[in-house]
Design a protein around this motif. Structure first.
Motif, PDB file in Angstrom:
ATOM      1  N   ALA A  51       5.456   0.911   8.807  1.00 26.51           N
ATOM      2  CA  ALA A  51       6.509   0.301   7.995  1.00 26.51           C
ATOM      3  C   ALA A  51       5.951  -0.625   6.924  1.00 26.51           C
ATOM      4  CB  ALA A  51       7.468  -0.481   8.901  1.00 26.51           C
ATOM      5  N   GLY A  52       4.687  -1.044   7.094  1.00 28.20           N
ATOM      6  CA  GLY A  52       4.094  -1.962   6.112  1.00 28.20           C
ATOM      7  C   GLY A  52       4.093  -3.407   6.580  1.00 28.20           C
ATOM      8  N   CYS A  53       4.303  -3.619   7.893  1.00 26.70           N
ATOM      9  CA  CYS A  53       4.276  -4.977   8.427  1.00 26.70           C
ATOM     10  C   CYS A  53       2.861  -5.351   8.858  1.00 26.70           C
ATOM     11  CB  CYS A  53       5.187  -5.087   9.651  1.00 26.70           C
ATOM     12  SG  CYS A  53       6.916  -4.823   9.262  1.00 26.70           S
ATOM     13  N   THR A  54       2.592  -6.645   8.893  1.00 24.53           N
ATOM     14  CA  THR A  54       1.349  -7.126   9.492  1.00 24.53           C
ATOM     15  C   THR A  54       1.709  -7.757  10.839  1.00 24.53           C
ATOM     16  OG1 THR A  54       1.562  -9.220   8.317  1.00 24.53           O
ATOM     17  CG2 THR A  54       0.230  -7.506   7.279  1.00 24.53           C
ATOM     18  N   VAL A  55       0.744  -7.799  11.770  1.00 29.18           N
ATOM     19  CA  VAL A  55       1.126  -8.128  13.140  1.00 29.18           C
ATOM     20  C   VAL A  55       0.152  -9.076  13.824  1.00 29.18           C
ATOM     21  CG1 VAL A  55       2.146  -5.818  13.383  1.00 29.18           C
ATOM     22  CG2 VAL A  55      -0.138  -6.228  14.275  1.00 29.18           C
ATOM     23  N   VAL A  56       0.693  -9.747  14.850  1.00 23.99           N
ATOM     24  CA  VAL A  56      -0.127 -10.459  15.823  1.00 23.99           C
ATOM     25  C   VAL A  56       0.216  -9.838  17.175  1.00 23.99           C
ATOM     26  CG1 VAL A  56      -0.644 -12.655  16.936  1.00 23.99           C
ATOM     27  CG2 VAL A  56      -0.076 -12.593  14.489  1.00 23.99           C
ATOM     28  N   LEU A  57      -0.796  -9.315  17.840  1.00 23.30           N
ATOM     29  CA  LEU A  57      -0.596  -8.691  19.158  1.00 23.30           C
ATOM     30  C   LEU A  57      -1.005  -9.682  20.243  1.00 23.30           C
ATOM     31  CD1 LEU A  57      -0.138  -6.198  21.048  1.00 23.30           C
ATOM     32  CD2 LEU A  57      -2.503  -5.540  20.559  1.00 23.30           C
ATOM     33  N   THR A  85       0.852  -1.201   0.000  1.00 21.58           N
ATOM     34  CA  THR A  85       0.000   0.000   0.000  1.00 21.58           C
ATOM     35  C   THR A  85       0.884   1.246   0.000  1.00 21.58           C
ATOM     36  OG1 THR A  85      -0.075  -0.041   2.395  1.00 21.58           O
ATOM     37  CG2 THR A  85      -2.002  -0.920   1.270  1.00 21.58           C
ATOM     38  N   ALA A  86       0.356   2.321  -0.517  1.00 23.54           N
ATOM     39  CA  ALA A  86       1.123   3.567  -0.540  1.00 23.54           C
ATOM     40  C   ALA A  86       1.356   4.034   0.893  1.00 23.54           C
ATOM     41  CB  ALA A  86       0.341   4.630  -1.305  1.00 23.54           C
ATOM     42  N   PRO A  87       2.562   4.497   1.188  1.00 19.32           N
ATOM     43  CA  PRO A  87       2.831   4.994   2.542  1.00 19.32           C
ATOM     44  C   PRO A  87       1.787   6.014   3.004  1.00 19.32           C
ATOM     45  CG  PRO A  87       4.861   4.895   1.301  1.00 19.32           C
ATOM     46  CD  PRO A  87       3.759   4.545   0.344  1.00 19.32           C
TER      47      PRO A  87
END
Ligand code: NAD
Length: 482
Positions: A174-180, A68-70
């Motif tokens: 930053a464009g990362c995907t996460v698990v919280l 995705t675009a910043p």
């Protein structure tokens, strides 16, 4: 249980692949209000399979999100900031209920927490790069940054909102995907923050939330998942060491915000009133349950009696009670177990000869402990070696500034230190202290725009500032024709 079904309106489900749902084992765990021990919600237990499903969802969402675009990522984060600005009181109330902190502390945390969304909304569009000629002119050196990948974010209970946003915001920017994976004492705050992000427009799978019951094995399983490339952890040094060993198995990049044991130095010539003011903030913020909390006070003998007297007076009037009552300046500790740890440390110090100038008692109901001042504590005693995490100020007198610096550095930790004194001397002492952060003539340092982190066994890496986003980016060098 869904938001609509809860009496209190607290969301208490897992969030996986863009869907709120219960755990596949159909079990829940109680979330307690530490001020009176009542159950305020039953939160879904994530099975190990649910945790793996969360990583799978983050992996599936990564290609699109990282592309995705910043500006688009930035605007989502900015919307999350705007929502939290509107709803700061609601966020504060959730934290008061499940963590026990005083309302003013919770509101301050809500404001600090939301600033990470604003700060990293601004950083998302300023990710650096380089383009230069090699020294011998044979090529161009191009340096770019790409998202590091699926990131596992593990947070503690003491700042349940801010520790989550301090990781979520740079990771998403930053464009990362996460698990919280929040602390099991405070999952409601995490669920609310995740919900805010979905309302702000974060696509399905980009942010996932899991709350396993057997945390160790579940986290180990997630870390073994080949998609996970980053672990960002805030918590105790003890758990940090375990995770660093596990990270070695798959060579995962780690950011570690660990325990502290902050010294607070009052040098000869210090403005004692200013030092007391700073001490109250550095000690009592969040009821003392902060990694940045002043843990041991080294006070020059020339100002010792005055400092001890004024600090005791300042803390004597503190109203202690449920944080939901805004008149109370000191709320509950997170649990009776934590409260008892604090009480044991104080009792041990008194047995060893320290004198109580104030407090030293539990309140009869709830996980409350009085503001406490201990005089003539021995450097090296347990209370000066242990992160107290409660409203206790142990005072150690000193005669010589070099000795004070030596005592300040005599610890495995190096997160933060406080120095009060004449500006020139305080600044030079600040440079001799082995800590990632030093507050000079002030009681608080935290700022999303400044690098937060520790030296020695207080951690690895920095959060906030421009460094915060780099923790979630991988540097890539491309050599090309000149
Ligand atoms: P903790 O280490 O017990 O727990 C932190 C998180 O780790 C929780 O989510 C917990 O469920 C999880 N966890 C526990 N055991 C685990 C395991 N074996 N594997 C994986 N995850 C595990 O810490 P806490 O009691 O929640 O928080 C207090 C500590 O956090 C203090 O030491 C404090 O100094 C530290 N802290 C540090 C910072 C910082 O920025 N340096 C900020 C806040 C708190």
């Amino acid at each position: 249980m869904t938001l609509e079904q809860t009496a209190t309106g607290y969301r208490s489900d897992l969030f996986i692949g863009g869907r709120w749902r219960g755990g596949s084992g159909e079990r829940t765990f109680p979330v307690l209000d530490p001020s009176d021990g009542t159950v305020i919600a039953d939160f879904a237990v994530a099975t190990e399979e649910d945790c793996v499903a969360a990583v799978d969802a983050a992996e599936a969402a990564l290609p699109e999100w990282s592309a995705t675009a910043p500006r688009q990522r930035s605007e989502i984060l900015r919307r999350a900031f705007d929502i939290l600005t509107e709803e700061r009181e609601h966020l504060a109330e959730i934290m008061v209920r499940e963590n026990g902190k005083a309302f003013a502390d919770a509101l301050a945390e809500a404001d600090y927490a939301k600033e990470f969304f604003r700060w990293f909304a601004e950083e998302a569009v300023r990710i650096p790069g380089e383009f230069r000629l090699s020294p011998n002119g044979d090529k161009r050196i191009v340096v770019t940054h790409q998202p590091i990948g699926v990131s596992l974010l593990i947070t503690p209970w003491n700042f349940p909102a801010a520790m989550a946003t301090r990781k979520l915001a740079p990771a998403l920017a930053a464009g990362c995907t996460v698990v919280l994976k929040p602390a099991s004492e405070t999952p409601l705050t995490a669920a609310y923050v995740v919900e805010v992000l979905t309302r702000a427009g974060v696509p399905a799978g980009v942010v996932n939330l899991v709350t396993p019951e057997r945390v160790g094995p579940a986290v180990e399983r997630m870390m073994a998942h080949p998609a996970v490339r980053k672990l960002s952890f805030t918590g105790s040094t003890e758990v940090g060491r375990i995770l660093l060993r596990q990270a070695a198995e798959t060579v995962i990049s780690t950011s570690m915000e660990l325990g502290g044991n902050a010294p607070f130095l009052v040098l000869p010539g210090a403005d004692v009133d200013l030092a007391v003011q700073g001490a109250v903030v550095a000690k009592m913020r969040n009821g003392g349950a902060a990694c940045t909390a002043a843990n041991r006070f080294y006070v020059h003998r020339s100002v010792y009696d005055e400092f001890a007297g004024k600090l005791t007076d300042a803390l004597r009037g503190y109203s202690v009670g449920p944080g939901i009552d805004r008149a109370n300046k000191l709320g509950a500790l997170v649990s009776v177990k934590e409260r008892d740890k604090v009480a044991d440390l104080v009792d041990e110090a008194v047995t060893e000869g320290a004198r109580l100038a104030l407090g030293g008692r539990k309140l009869p109901d709830g996980a409350f402990y009085e503001p406490t001042v201990l005089l003539d504590v021995e450097h090296g005693s347990a209370i000066t070696r242990t992160e107290v995490f409660g409203p206790v100020s142990p005072l150690v007198p000193f005669d010589d500034v070099d000795e004070a610096v030596r005592m300040a550095n005599d610890t495995i930790f190096g997160l933060i230190a406080y120095v009060f004194g004449e500006t020139g001397q305080a600044f030079s002492v600040a440079q001799r202290i082995d800590a990632g952060m030093v507050a000079v003539n002030r009681g608080v340092v935290s700022d999303p725009a400044a690098p937060f982190g520790g030296m020695k066994q207080s951690g690895l890496g920095r959060e906030g500032s421009s460094e915060g986003i780099l923790e979630f980016l991988e540097e890539k060098y491309i050599a090309t024709a000149p």
